[in-house]
Design an enzyme around this catalytic site. Structure first.
Site, mmCIF file in Angstrom:
data_model
loop_
_atom_site.group_PDB
_atom_site.id
_atom_site.type_symbol
_atom_site.label_atom_id
_atom_site.label_comp_id
_atom_site.label_asym_id
_atom_site.label_seq_id
_atom_site.Cartn_x
_atom_site.Cartn_y
_atom_site.Cartn_z
ATOM 1 N N GLN A 1 100.336 -43.997 42.233
ATOM 2 C CA GLN A 1 100.552 -42.545 42.266
ATOM 3 C C GLN A 1 99.210 -41.809 42.442
ATOM 4 O OE1 GLN A 1 101.936 -44.667 40.090
ATOM 5 N NE2 GLN A 1 103.955 -43.963 39.391
ATOM 6 N N ARG B 1 116.511 -43.237 34.402
ATOM 7 C CA ARG B 1 115.230 -43.752 33.861
ATOM 8 C C ARG B 1 115.154 -43.381 32.369
ATOM 9 N NH1 ARG B 1 109.948 -42.482 37.260
ATOM 10 N NH2 ARG B 1 109.139 -44.296 36.080
ATOM 11 N N ASN C 1 102.741 -42.092 28.362
ATOM 12 C CA ASN C 1 102.378 -41.681 29.725
ATOM 13 C C ASN C 1 102.170 -42.946 30.554
ATOM 14 O OD1 ASN C 1 101.797 -39.553 31.642
ATOM 15 N ND2 ASN C 1 99.660 -40.233 31.560
ATOM 16 N N LYS C 2 101.822 -42.771 31.821
ATOM 17 C CA LYS C 2 101.677 -43.873 32.755
ATOM 18 C C LYS C 2 100.836 -45.005 32.178
ATOM 19 C CE LYS C 2 103.238 -44.186 35.836
ATOM 20 N NZ LYS C 2 104.525 -44.903 35.859
ATOM 21 N N ASP D 1 105.037 -38.261 29.352
ATOM 22 C CA ASP D 1 106.475 -38.423 29.591
ATOM 23 C C ASP D 1 107.262 -38.157 28.319
ATOM 24 O OD1 ASP D 1 106.974 -39.673 32.485
ATOM 25 O OD2 ASP D 1 105.020 -40.263 31.696
ATOM 26 N N ARG E 1 109.574 -38.465 41.241
ATOM 27 C CA ARG E 1 109.152 -39.021 39.974
ATOM 28 C C ARG E 1 108.221 -38.003 39.318
ATOM 29 N NH1 ARG E 1 104.586 -37.926 41.033
ATOM 30 N NH2 ARG E 1 103.976 -38.963 39.156
ATOM 31 N N GLY E 2 107.767 -38.346 38.059
ATOM 32 C CA GLY E 2 107.025 -37.361 37.288
ATOM 33 C C GLY E 2 108.016 -36.657 36.358
ATOM 34 N N ALA E 3 107.707 -36.655 35.050
ATOM 35 C CA ALA E 3 108.681 -36.214 34.035
ATOM 36 C C ALA E 3 109.330 -34.856 34.330
ATOM 37 C CB ALA E 3 108.017 -36.235 32.659
HETATM 38 O O1 MRU Z 1 106.539 -43.433 36.900
HETATM 39 P P1 MRU Z 1 106.201 -41.996 37.159
HETATM 40 O O2 MRU Z 1 105.489 -41.765 38.447
HETATM 41 O O3 MRU Z 1 107.388 -41.089 36.991
HETATM 42 O O4 MRU Z 1 105.173 -41.632 35.972
HETATM 43 C C1 MRU Z 1 104.675 -40.333 35.915
HETATM 44 C C2 MRU Z 1 103.721 -40.108 34.804
HETATM 45 O O5 MRU Z 1 103.450 -40.955 33.962
HETATM 46 C C3 MRU Z 1 103.155 -38.718 34.679
HETATM 47 O O6 MRU Z 1 101.859 -38.753 34.158
HETATM 48 C C4 MRU Z 1 104.050 -37.892 33.764
HETATM 49 O O7 MRU Z 1 105.384 -38.056 34.121
HETATM 50 C C5 MRU Z 1 103.705 -36.433 33.800
HETATM 51 S S1 MRU Z 1 104.064 -35.730 35.360
HETATM 52 C C6 MRU Z 1 103.616 -34.111 35.186
#
Ligand code: MRU
Length: 365
Positions: free
Chosen positions: A216, A105, A267-268, A257, A65-67
């Site tokens: 996370q 996603r 973002n999250k 994201d 996970r993570g963009a």
């Molecule tokens: O649901 P996730 O864990 O994929 O969410 C991740 C985030 O919101 C991060 O802050 C974002 O993707 C940047 S990762 C460098």
């Protein structure tokens, strides 16, 4: 048709000394290995994938996970699809795999940016062998570029914070979610800036939000920072306000994201409330993200598709009930922070101060 051989010759960032030593994924030429982030920090278990369908499922289930890491994994998924494809319909087969990956996603635009880039390469290929080689090379390039972007953004951020010259004092920062080597090509976006502050002895300490419901922050960010010997204090999300009120924290540094043409940022979940708190407590608010996260096709954050996940993720942890069975849950996993609450957007292409439409167009056309 000859069986595609492994291509150990292609260098990948996994073993790059510039990376943080922790990596989320390893490309082995004929298979993609993912560190199962659902099991961290208790277990370091690697999953081996040989199909695009397996990669799509792993993105959906948040094994990775993570963009940026989602985009990189999807690109390798396309390379795997080309390896598996055969017969005259090979291009259709690979395009179907691209559609399947795109459905994994909805919010992180890096996924669609990477797939569009891979599809452009695919359309330029006349033969399957050529497609296999060029798609693998493109996926590795996407991976390498992301690592290089991480490193460039760290330098841009310190400069924008006014910490790259003179004799600045170390600062304390707060971060949310995980934006480290586990979420990127190997160094980190917001966590890359924090790594660089530490490398330059400019970091007093990091406060890391645990980041409910998927944790996370506690499971991944604290794990990465402890492994690197970087001073971190873990806090419940609800403690962020009290931490800012105490006055030690100078910057909130987060990832993204999707960033729209007017500078709004998805973002999250929880990032928006941090931005409101930062403005109230006069703490700097910085978003760090590679240009692959910028979506100039969307005018504002209101157009960003926000993923909602199963309420089970809130109602329980590892099968332990945290709430009455079946209670309704609202579980959006991202929120949108309006541009007017953001002080800096840091990308590898440069920094947008007090972001808005003109600043974004200035940098991204
Ligand atoms: O649901 P996730 O864990 O994929 O969410 C991740 C985030 O919101 C991060 O802050 C974002 O993707 C940047 S990762 C460098």
């Amino acid at each position: 048709m000859n069986n595609p051989k492994e291509s150990p010759s292609l260098h990948t960032p996994c073993s790059d000394p510039r990376s943080a030593g922790t990596v989320a994924l390893r490309w082995q030429g004929a298979r993609l290995e993912l560190l199962d982030q659902r099991l961290l920090p208790a277990q370091e278990h690697w999953i081996t994938l040989e199909t695009a369908a397996g990669v799509a499922q792993s993105i959906h289930d948040m094994v990775v996970r993570g963009a940026p890491a989602i985009g990189i994994s999807a690109a390798y998924g396309v390379a795997l699809a080309a390896r598996k494809a055969e017969g005259d319909d090979w291009q259709t087969e690979v395009k179907m795999a691209i559609r399947e990956l795109a459905a994994s996603r909805p919010t992180a635009v890096n996924l669609f940016w990477a797939l569009q880039r891979m599809e452009r390469v695919l359309e330029g290929c006349a033969a399957l062998d050529e497609a296999r080689q060029r798609l693998e090379r493109e996926a590795v390039a996407i991976h390498e570029e992301d690592l290089a972007a991480n490193l460039a953004m760290a330098d841009h951020a310190l400069e924008a914070m006014g910490l790259s010259s003179g004799n600045p004092s170390p600062v304390s920062v707060l971060t949310h979610c995980n934006t480290g080597a586990l979420a990127t090509g190997g160094y980190g976006t917001a966590l890359g800036v924090i790594r660089r502050l530490h490398e330059k002895q400019l970091l007093k300490q990091v406060y890391a939000d645990e980041t409910r419901p998927w944790l996370q922050g506690s499971r991944l960010t604290a794990w990465e920072l402890v492994r690197d010997g970087i001073p971190v204090t873990l806090n419940a999300d609800g403690a962020a306000a009290a931490i800012l009120a105490a006055g030690e924290v100078r910057w909130i540094i987060v990832g993204a994201d999707r960033i729209t043409a007017n500078g709004d940022v998805a973002n999250k979940i929880g990032t928006y409330s941090l931005a409101v708190l930062a403005r109230h407590h006069k703490v700097g608010f910085m978003v760090v993200a590679p240009s692959s996260t910028v979506d100039m096709a969307l005018k504002s954050g209101a157009e960003i598709p926000i993923e909602e996940r199963d309420g089970k993720e809130v109602r329980e942890i590892r099968g332990i009930a945290l709430a009455p069975e079946g209670v309704p849950v609202f579980n959006p996993v991202f929120d949108v922070t309006p541009a007017n609450l953001i002080d800096l957007i840091v990308t590898e292409k440069g920094v947008v101060q007090n972001p808005g439409a003109s600043g974004m167009h200035g940098l991204f056309g």
